[in-house]
Enzyme design. Structure first.
Site, PDB file in Angstrom:
ATOM      1  N   PHE A  14     -28.041  -1.937 -20.240  1.00 64.09           N
ATOM      2  CA  PHE A  14     -27.691  -1.498 -21.442  1.00 64.09           C
ATOM      3  C   PHE A  14     -27.677   0.046 -21.698  1.00 64.09           C
ATOM      4  CE2 PHE A  14     -30.594  -0.785 -25.270  1.00 64.09           C
ATOM      5  CZ  PHE A  14     -29.607  -0.447 -26.271  1.00 64.09           C
ATOM      6  N   ASP A  36     -26.098  -0.373  -8.890  1.00 65.10           N
ATOM      7  CA  ASP A  36     -26.461  -1.312  -9.770  1.00 65.10           C
ATOM      8  C   ASP A  36     -26.448  -2.694  -8.807  1.00 65.10           C
ATOM      9  OD1 ASP A  36     -26.969  -3.260 -11.767  1.00 65.10           O
ATOM     10  OD2 ASP A  36     -27.030  -1.730 -12.974  1.00 65.10           O
ATOM     11  N   THR A  39     -27.900  -7.568 -11.538  1.00 64.74           N
ATOM     12  CA  THR A  39     -28.818  -8.616 -11.683  1.00 64.74           C
ATOM     13  C   THR A  39     -27.872  -9.281 -13.202  1.00 64.74           C
ATOM     14  OG1 THR A  39     -30.231  -7.566 -13.216  1.00 64.74           O
ATOM     15  CG2 THR A  39     -30.736  -7.630 -10.968  1.00 64.74           C
ATOM     16  N   THR A 103     -38.991  -4.475  -8.064  1.00 67.34           N
ATOM     17  CA  THR A 103     -38.328  -3.603  -8.470  1.00 67.34           C
ATOM     18  C   THR A 103     -38.596  -2.470  -8.978  1.00 67.34           C
ATOM     19  OG1 THR A 103     -36.219  -5.318  -8.702  1.00 67.34           O
ATOM     20  CG2 THR A 103     -36.131  -3.491 -10.229  1.00 67.34           C
ATOM     21  N   THR A 133     -41.089   4.026 -19.984  1.00 65.45           N
ATOM     22  CA  THR A 133     -41.435   3.513 -21.347  1.00 65.45           C
ATOM     23  C   THR A 133     -42.629   3.885 -22.085  1.00 65.45           C
ATOM     24  OG1 THR A 133     -41.589   1.417 -22.397  1.00 65.45           O
ATOM     25  CG2 THR A 133     -42.352   1.429 -20.121  1.00 65.45           C
ATOM     26  N   ASP A 134     -42.436   3.791 -23.392  1.00 65.24           N
ATOM     27  CA  ASP A 134     -43.778   3.995 -23.923  1.00 65.24           C
ATOM     28  C   ASP A 134     -44.912   2.933 -23.897  1.00 65.24           C
ATOM     29  OD1 ASP A 134     -42.674   1.804 -25.662  1.00 65.24           O
ATOM     30  OD2 ASP A 134     -42.900   3.037 -27.584  1.00 65.24           O
ATOM     31  N   GLU A 135     -44.400   1.550 -23.395  1.00 66.40           N
ATOM     32  CA  GLU A 135     -45.218   0.632 -23.330  1.00 66.40           C
ATOM     33  C   GLU A 135     -46.534   0.944 -22.198  1.00 66.40           C
ATOM     34  OE1 GLU A 135     -43.641  -3.405 -23.006  1.00 66.40           O
ATOM     35  OE2 GLU A 135     -42.055  -2.989 -24.417  1.00 66.40           O
ATOM     36  N   TYR A 158     -44.834  -6.048 -17.002  1.00 67.05           N
ATOM     37  CA  TYR A 158     -43.836  -5.115 -16.963  1.00 67.05           C
ATOM     38  C   TYR A 158     -44.306  -3.836 -17.304  1.00 67.05           C
ATOM     39  CZ  TYR A 158     -40.370  -2.107 -19.469  1.00 67.05           C
ATOM     40  OH  TYR A 158     -39.536  -1.055 -19.765  1.00 67.05           O
ATOM     41  N   SER A 161     -46.145  -2.357 -14.080  1.00 65.36           N
ATOM     42  CA  SER A 161     -45.237  -2.110 -13.157  1.00 65.36           C
ATOM     43  C   SER A 161     -44.499  -0.800 -13.606  1.00 65.36           C
ATOM     44  CB  SER A 161     -43.977  -3.090 -13.018  1.00 65.36           C
ATOM     45  OG  SER A 161     -43.033  -3.323 -13.892  1.00 65.36           O
ATOM     46  N   LYS A 162     -44.020  -0.243 -14.700  1.00 65.08           N
ATOM     47  CA  LYS A 162     -43.557   0.886 -15.077  1.00 65.08           C
ATOM     48  C   LYS A 162     -44.732   2.031 -14.971  1.00 65.08           C
ATOM     49  CE  LYS A 162     -39.988   1.611 -16.366  1.00 65.08           C
ATOM     50  NZ  LYS A 162     -38.594   1.751 -15.678  1.00 65.08           N
ATOM     51  N   ARG A 289     -46.337 -14.220 -28.193  1.00 67.39           N
ATOM     52  CA  ARG A 289     -46.299 -13.709 -26.727  1.00 67.39           C
ATOM     53  C   ARG A 289     -47.543 -13.234 -26.278  1.00 67.39           C
ATOM     54  NH1 ARG A 289     -42.660  -8.098 -26.156  1.00 67.39           N
ATOM     55  NH2 ARG A 289     -41.079  -9.646 -25.774  1.00 67.39           N
ATOM     56  N   GLY A 291     -50.688 -11.498 -24.659  1.00 69.50           N
ATOM     57  CA  GLY A 291     -50.975  -9.986 -24.770  1.00 69.50           C
ATOM     58  C   GLY A 291     -50.042  -9.087 -25.541  1.00 69.50           C
TER      59      GLY A 291
END
Ligand code: NAD
Ligand code: DAU
Length: 350
Positions: A14, A36, A39, A103, A133-135, A158, A161-162, A289, A291
């Site tokens: 994206f 790439d 996936t 990954t 990411t902001d996460e 996720y 991992s980031k 979801r 967490g």
């Protein structure tokens, strides 16, 4: 900062596809390599308009494959890297955390090692740009904003991992002097987003008269940024960002999920010529979801002041453009939902 051979990873995804298009069109003097693995999230149909450009090369390959990555750097001697390849969907990370470690963590380390081995400490004029990411900052309560100094506190596999990959990039900067920049961005939306994420999933569901599954009570808040504005920020940070710095990117644009979905429903009804209220009837509250982070909101003052960047569209405009794109690219949506997009690589490159 200028580059000769620029490696963009995850360029069929994206955000990556918007970044590739932007760089291929703007920097004719750069050779741009899009690496790439294709996936489920990678779709070369996103890049049909630039695939024949003389300064563009697509390479199918996996960043988890250490030998392959080493050989690629030996062959092309990439002096710039913009690293976007990742497993990116939180819900998938809850089902299969290890795929995200492979990954997002190991793949990133493979790239760092290959970059380091290629330049052998002669890093002058080179740059490794990690897209994050902001996460990684975890969740906010009702008030406050994430700044570049907010402590990391990831809550999902996720975001863990980031966060881990961000730490490795920083550690390579400190330990080996590897020149890097990192940006941590909020939720993106716009054309070409895979319909597993909130906005494209709900557009597709409305088109197919299917329920709109809102997690929990819908009072979760995200800060939304139009993907083209993210690509513009990436251009600025890559070329003008300071070495070893982090830049937070966001839209100054917070929406509670339920308010966003209501606006989306109204715009869809309007564009499809349906009575207002039709799409809203599809809203269905479902199990939350695990967490689930309550609220993300970015303080993007640093990039605004240092590099003069800010969002260029209001959310209402961006959302309207996004819906228009999905409505006029039915074939893209059909290929993605049927899986046919995965045949494009064979047709184009076999
Ligand atoms: P995406 O899932 O749409 O695209 C990811 C791309 O990476 C795909 O083309 C996929 O084929 C490729 N890829 C995945 N694993 C690979 C591997 N092992 N080897 C090579 N290629 C692989 O993701 P996106 O939403 O475009 O996100 C891109 C980056 O931006 C990610 O690093 C993500 O963490 C970050 N980010 C995303 C958002 C967002 O809202 N989407 C916000 C902030 C940061
Ligand atoms: O903040 C940046 C992050 O934004 C990126 O790093 C991630 O790659 C990207 O996927 C995105 O993560 P989110 O989890 O915030 O995005 P998602 O579109 O999955 O969900 C947005 C919000 O909508 C979130 O609060 C969960 C909710 N949601 C999502 C889906 C898919 C629903 O209520 N129903 C759904 O079906």
């Amino acid at each position: 900062m200028k580059t000769n051979n620029l490696l963009i990873t995850g360029g069929a995804g994206f955000i990556g596809s918007h970044v590739v298009r932007f760089f291929v069109n703007k920097y004719r003097e750069y050779q741009i390599f899009n690496l790439d693995e294709l996936t489920y999230a990678g779709n070369l149909e996103n890049l049909k308009d630039v695939e024949d450009s003389p300064n563009y090369t697509f390479i199918k390959g996996n960043i988890n494959n250490e030998d392959f990555i080493d050989q690629l750097f030996i062959k092309y001697r990439f002096d710039g890297v913009i690293h976007l390849a990742a497993e990116s969907h939180v819900d998938r990370s809850i089902k299969d955390p290890l795929a995200f470690v492979r990954t997002n963590v190991i793949g990133t380390i493979n790239l760092l090692n290959a970059f380091k081995a290629c330049w052998q400490d002669n890093f002058e004029g080179k740059r490794f740009y990690h897209i994050s990411t902001d996460e990684v900052y975890g969740t906010l309560g009702e008030t406050g904003l994430f700044t570049e100094r907010t402590a990391y506190d990831p809550n999902s596999p996720y975001s863990a991992s980031k966060a881990s990959s961000d730490h490795f990039v920083r550690a390579y900067g400190e330990t080996y002097g590897l020149p890097y920049v990192i940006s941590n961005c909020s939720n993106n939306y716009g054309p070409n987003q895979f319909p597993e994420k909130l906005i494209p999933l709900f557009i597709n569901n409305i088109l197919n008269n299917k329920p709109l599954p809102v997690y929990g009570d819908g009072n979760y808040t995200r800060d939304w940024l139009y993907v083209i504005d993210h690509a513009l920020a990436i251009d600025l940070v890559f070329h003008k960002g300071k070495n070893k710095e982090t830049y937070n990117l966001g839209g100054f644009n917070e929406w509670k999920n339920i308010d966003l979905v209501t606006l989306l429903c109204k715009q869809m009804d309007d564009k499809l010529g349906k009575p207002i209220g039709t799409s809203e009837k599809l809203i269905t509250y479902v199990k939350d979801r695990p967490g689930h982070d309550l609220r993300y909101a970015i303080d993007a003052t640093k990039i605004n002041k240092e590099l003069g960047w800010g969002p260029s569209v209001t959310f209402e405009e961006g959302l309207s453009k996004t819906i228009d794109w999905y409505l006029s690219n039915e074939e893209w949506l059909n290929h993605v939902t049927s899986g046919d997009y995965q045949k494009y690589y064979l047709k184009q490159y076999s």
